[in-house]
Design an enzyme around this catalytic site. Structure first.
Site, PDB file in Angstrom:
ATOM      1  N   ASP A   1      42.609  -9.634  51.733  1.00  0.00           N
ATOM      2  CA  ASP A   1      42.657  -9.187  53.121  1.00  0.00           C
ATOM      3  C   ASP A   1      41.334  -8.568  53.586  1.00  0.00           C
ATOM      4  O   ASP A   1      40.528  -8.111  52.787  1.00  0.00           O
ATOM      5  CB  ASP A   1      43.733  -8.112  53.291  1.00  0.00           C
ATOM      6  CG  ASP A   1      45.142  -8.655  53.178  1.00  0.00           C
ATOM      7  OD1 ASP A   1      45.311  -9.820  52.776  1.00  0.00           O
ATOM      8  OD2 ASP A   1      46.079  -7.900  53.489  1.00  0.00           O
TER       9      ASP A   1
ATOM     10  N   HIS B   1      41.857  -6.899  48.397  1.00  0.00           N
ATOM     11  CA  HIS B   1      40.969  -6.788  49.555  1.00  0.00           C
ATOM     12  C   HIS B   1      39.553  -7.169  49.136  1.00  0.00           C
ATOM     13  O   HIS B   1      38.963  -6.483  48.287  1.00  0.00           O
ATOM     14  CB  HIS B   1      40.988  -5.370  50.125  1.00  0.00           C
ATOM     15  CG  HIS B   1      42.329  -4.936  50.619  1.00  0.00           C
ATOM     16  ND1 HIS B   1      43.330  -4.512  49.767  1.00  0.00           N
ATOM     17  CD2 HIS B   1      42.841  -4.887  51.877  1.00  0.00           C
ATOM     18  CE1 HIS B   1      44.400  -4.196  50.487  1.00  0.00           C
ATOM     19  NE2 HIS B   1      44.132  -4.420  51.759  1.00  0.00           N
TER      20      HIS B   1
END
Length: 264
Positions: free
Chosen positions: A75, A220
């Site tokens: 992400d 992430h």
């Protein structure tokens, strides 16, 4: 009734809160920076459009009901460490799913990293324009967050995204309705590496390595420590017999718009 990522909220979404109807209607929509045209090589884009017409993402057939599959998802990018991550994944012939933020795509000079995500065979998904909790916004603000990101990703890559991830896992019936209208399935997760909190590669790799068959792992790519964790993470899961797949490959088809997915 507000729905907060089902049982996942109890373990992974402690930072999220539930908003009332009155709060939703009075919430100020986030300021969205006007999208400026991104300089894209027309030859590269033409090739991508031809590939898209032939079917995207490039389909690999896995029967994840019979083999041990895991979907790694990244992400908040593309960021300064995404290129190195793509190098690591390419070296191991691993595919993943990247949920990109529109503002980060706009900041990606020439769209080079964003296009490479697609060209390397990864799945690309919508993570909103500016990363707000979508359940706090008005219907129109949610639509703008999704649409702006859809438009810039399609402009840069020629791809129309089919999956999205609500920031913070912040979703409810109204957000689901908007994603359905935009043709996007909501992809959550069942393995949180907490890499945003614990910037220690060994911890991140260990948590990812605890994935079960059919897991969707939250990571992430904006954190150096997360990218540093990838080699050990891949080694651990490979030794356990896992096949690395995109979210769509995990389910054997494109997930249904508006529906929420946590694991297989």
């Amino acid at each position: 009734m507000r729905v907060w990522a089902l049982p996942l909220a109890l373990i992974a979404l402690a930072a999220c809160v539930t908003y009332s109807v009155a709060q939703r209607r009075s919430a100020e929509p986030p300021e969205i920076v006007p999208m400026r045209p991104v300089s894209v090589d027309p030859v590269v884009l033409a090739k991508r459009l031809v590939s898209m017409q032939a079917g995207w993402p490039r389909s690999r057939k896995f029967d994840c009901a019979r083999i041990k599959c895991v979907a790694l998802t990244f992400d908040d990018g593309p960021g300064e460490h995404t290129g190195r991550l793509l190098d690591l994944l390419r070296a191991r012939d691993v595919r993943a799913t990247f949920f990109v933020i529109g503002q980060m795509v706009a900041a990606d000079k020439g769209g080079l990293i964003t296009r490479r995500i697609v060209e390397d065979g990864h799945e690309i998904g919508n993570h909103s324009w500016s990363h707000p909790p979508l359940a706090a916004l008005s219907h129109e603000a949610v639509r703008r967050e999704l649409k702006h990101t859809e438009d810039i990703v399609e402009q840069v890559t020629g791809v129309r995204m089919r999956v999205m991830r609500p920031p913070y896992g912040s979703t409810d019936d109204d957000v689901a309705a908007e994603t359905r209208r935009e043709g996007l399935a909501q992809i959550l997760w069942n393995v949180d590496t907490f890499d945003w909190r614990d910037r220690v590669a060994a911890k991140v790799a260990k948590r990812a390595g605890e994935a079960k068959p059919g897991s969707i792992v939250l990571l992430h790519d904006i954190h150096r420590s997360t990218v540093d964790a990838v080699p050990a993470m891949l080694d651990t899961l490979t030794k356990k017999g896992y096949t690395f797949v995109t979210v769509s490959e995990l389910y054997g088809k494109t997930p249904l718009p508006g529906r929420t997915y946590i694991s297989r």
